[in-house]
Design a protein around this motif. Sequence first.
Motif, PDB file in Angstrom:
ATOM      1  N   LEU A 209      32.714  44.798  44.365  1.00  0.00           N
ATOM      2  CA  LEU A 209      33.132  43.477  44.158  1.00  0.00           C
ATOM      3  C   LEU A 209      31.859  42.596  44.629  1.00  0.00           C
ATOM      4  CD1 LEU A 209      35.122  40.988  43.467  1.00  0.00           C
ATOM      5  CD2 LEU A 209      35.760  41.388  45.771  1.00  0.00           C
ATOM      6  N   ILE A 211      30.832  38.422  44.950  1.00  0.00           N
ATOM      7  CA  ILE A 211      31.357  37.238  44.769  1.00  0.00           C
ATOM      8  C   ILE A 211      29.929  36.354  45.079  1.00  0.00           C
ATOM      9  CG2 ILE A 211      32.708  35.517  46.092  1.00  0.00           C
ATOM     10  CD1 ILE A 211      34.357  37.706  47.398  1.00  0.00           C
ATOM     11  N   GLN A 235      33.368  44.713  39.868  1.00  0.00           N
ATOM     12  CA  GLN A 235      33.887  43.576  39.566  1.00  0.00           C
ATOM     13  C   GLN A 235      33.302  42.246  40.230  1.00  0.00           C
ATOM     14  OE1 GLN A 235      38.123  43.224  40.736  1.00  0.00           O
ATOM     15  NE2 GLN A 235      38.229  45.594  40.883  1.00  0.00           N
ATOM     16  N   SER A 236      32.904  41.143  39.589  1.00  0.00           N
ATOM     17  CA  SER A 236      32.477  40.203  39.726  1.00  0.00           C
ATOM     18  C   SER A 236      33.456  38.802  39.816  1.00  0.00           C
ATOM     19  CB  SER A 236      30.956  39.895  39.087  1.00  0.00           C
ATOM     20  OG  SER A 236      30.075  40.791  38.930  1.00  0.00           O
ATOM     21  N   VAL A 237      32.879  38.004  40.742  1.00  0.00           N
ATOM     22  CA  VAL A 237      33.708  36.571  40.768  1.00  0.00           C
ATOM     23  C   VAL A 237      32.955  35.667  41.202  1.00  0.00           C
ATOM     24  CG1 VAL A 237      35.565  35.345  42.126  1.00  0.00           C
ATOM     25  CG2 VAL A 237      35.900  37.917  41.704  1.00  0.00           C
ATOM     26  N   LEU A 239      32.855  31.694  42.294  1.00  0.00           N
ATOM     27  CA  LEU A 239      33.551  30.451  43.089  1.00  0.00           C
ATOM     28  C   LEU A 239      32.640  29.266  42.635  1.00  0.00           C
ATOM     29  CD1 LEU A 239      34.492  31.828  46.653  1.00  0.00           C
ATOM     30  CD2 LEU A 239      35.646  32.224  44.503  1.00  0.00           C
ATOM     31  N   THR A 253      39.664  31.147  49.562  1.00  0.00           N
ATOM     32  CA  THR A 253      39.595  31.942  48.414  1.00  0.00           C
ATOM     33  C   THR A 253      38.963  32.979  48.628  1.00  0.00           C
ATOM     34  OG1 THR A 253      39.773  29.962  47.229  1.00  0.00           O
ATOM     35  CG2 THR A 253      38.933  31.407  46.163  1.00  0.00           C
ATOM     36  N   CYS A 254      37.697  33.001  49.239  1.00  0.00           N
ATOM     37  CA  CYS A 254      37.061  34.342  49.443  1.00  0.00           C
ATOM     38  C   CYS A 254      37.838  35.499  49.998  1.00  0.00           C
ATOM     39  CB  CYS A 254      35.814  33.843  50.387  1.00  0.00           C
ATOM     40  SG  CYS A 254      34.410  34.928  50.361  1.00  0.00           S
ATOM     41  N   HIS A 257      40.296  36.949  47.468  1.00  0.00           N
ATOM     42  CA  HIS A 257      39.662  37.920  46.509  1.00  0.00           C
ATOM     43  C   HIS A 257      39.454  39.319  47.115  1.00  0.00           C
ATOM     44  CE1 HIS A 257      39.027  35.538  42.881  1.00  0.00           C
ATOM     45  NE2 HIS A 257      38.951  34.548  43.782  1.00  0.00           N
TER      46      HIS A 257
END
Length: 267
Positions: A209, A211, A235-237, A239, A253-254, A257
Amino acid sequence: MRARIETEAFGDPTHQAIFIVSGWAMPKEVMHAFAQRLSQRFYVVLANLPGISLDEQWISRSRIGPNYDIDALTEQLIEVAPKRSWWIGWSLGGMVSTYVAARRSSCVRGLITLSAAPSFVARDNYPNAMSIDDFDAFSSLVEISPEQGLKRFVVLQTKGAEDERALIKQLHSFLPIKTLNRAALIGGLRLLKSLDVRRELSILDLPNLHIFGGKDALVSVQNLEQQIDANPLQQSVVLPNCAHQPFLEDEETCVRHIENFIDANQL
């Protein structure tokens, strides 16, 4: 033999383990609150990169020079990490953690990076990063005046944050001014310039993942376009309101996730 890496642990050692690697020149204390929040569910070990510390006694006792050869650093980190832990790395720590996860996957359960690009500097077929000229100018400043270099780095990290002034003040309080190790700063910069983990990301056979902060001035979210589909386990997110330190700017939020990612990838 004295360990080359300074670590600190949080939480119950019987819980699932997380190993966190901090970024260039930034001591582990900057990630304390984040580690403590994660330790509500996990056993968390937080690590400095070699030669970085706020502990004057640690620095004075250490007779081992900081080694930033990537393979030597891999072994140093594995030595102090909990066995089969989830590795989380911030910025340079994330790039190094990616290298470890790809090359020594038997030691890593899964990978999470925070504000970490596959390459920090621009390269052929990788233009959305800092130019070599800008990087070399910053490196020269660090060599001439490490204190000024660190202060400049804080400004670069916080650019784009919702409250840059407050974040600058917060990060300044963590700068290792009294325990500066020039060799560690220069060694880390040389590694940051040379390291390119695009291949490692493509061959990584563990859940991973990534972030990013949508307002990060150091790591462009355009890198996502080059990472999409690089690895089916990736996976990538983003913010959207964060700059280079999402674990400080939007801790809740971090953490959410990260917890959801780990829960979804249990064996």
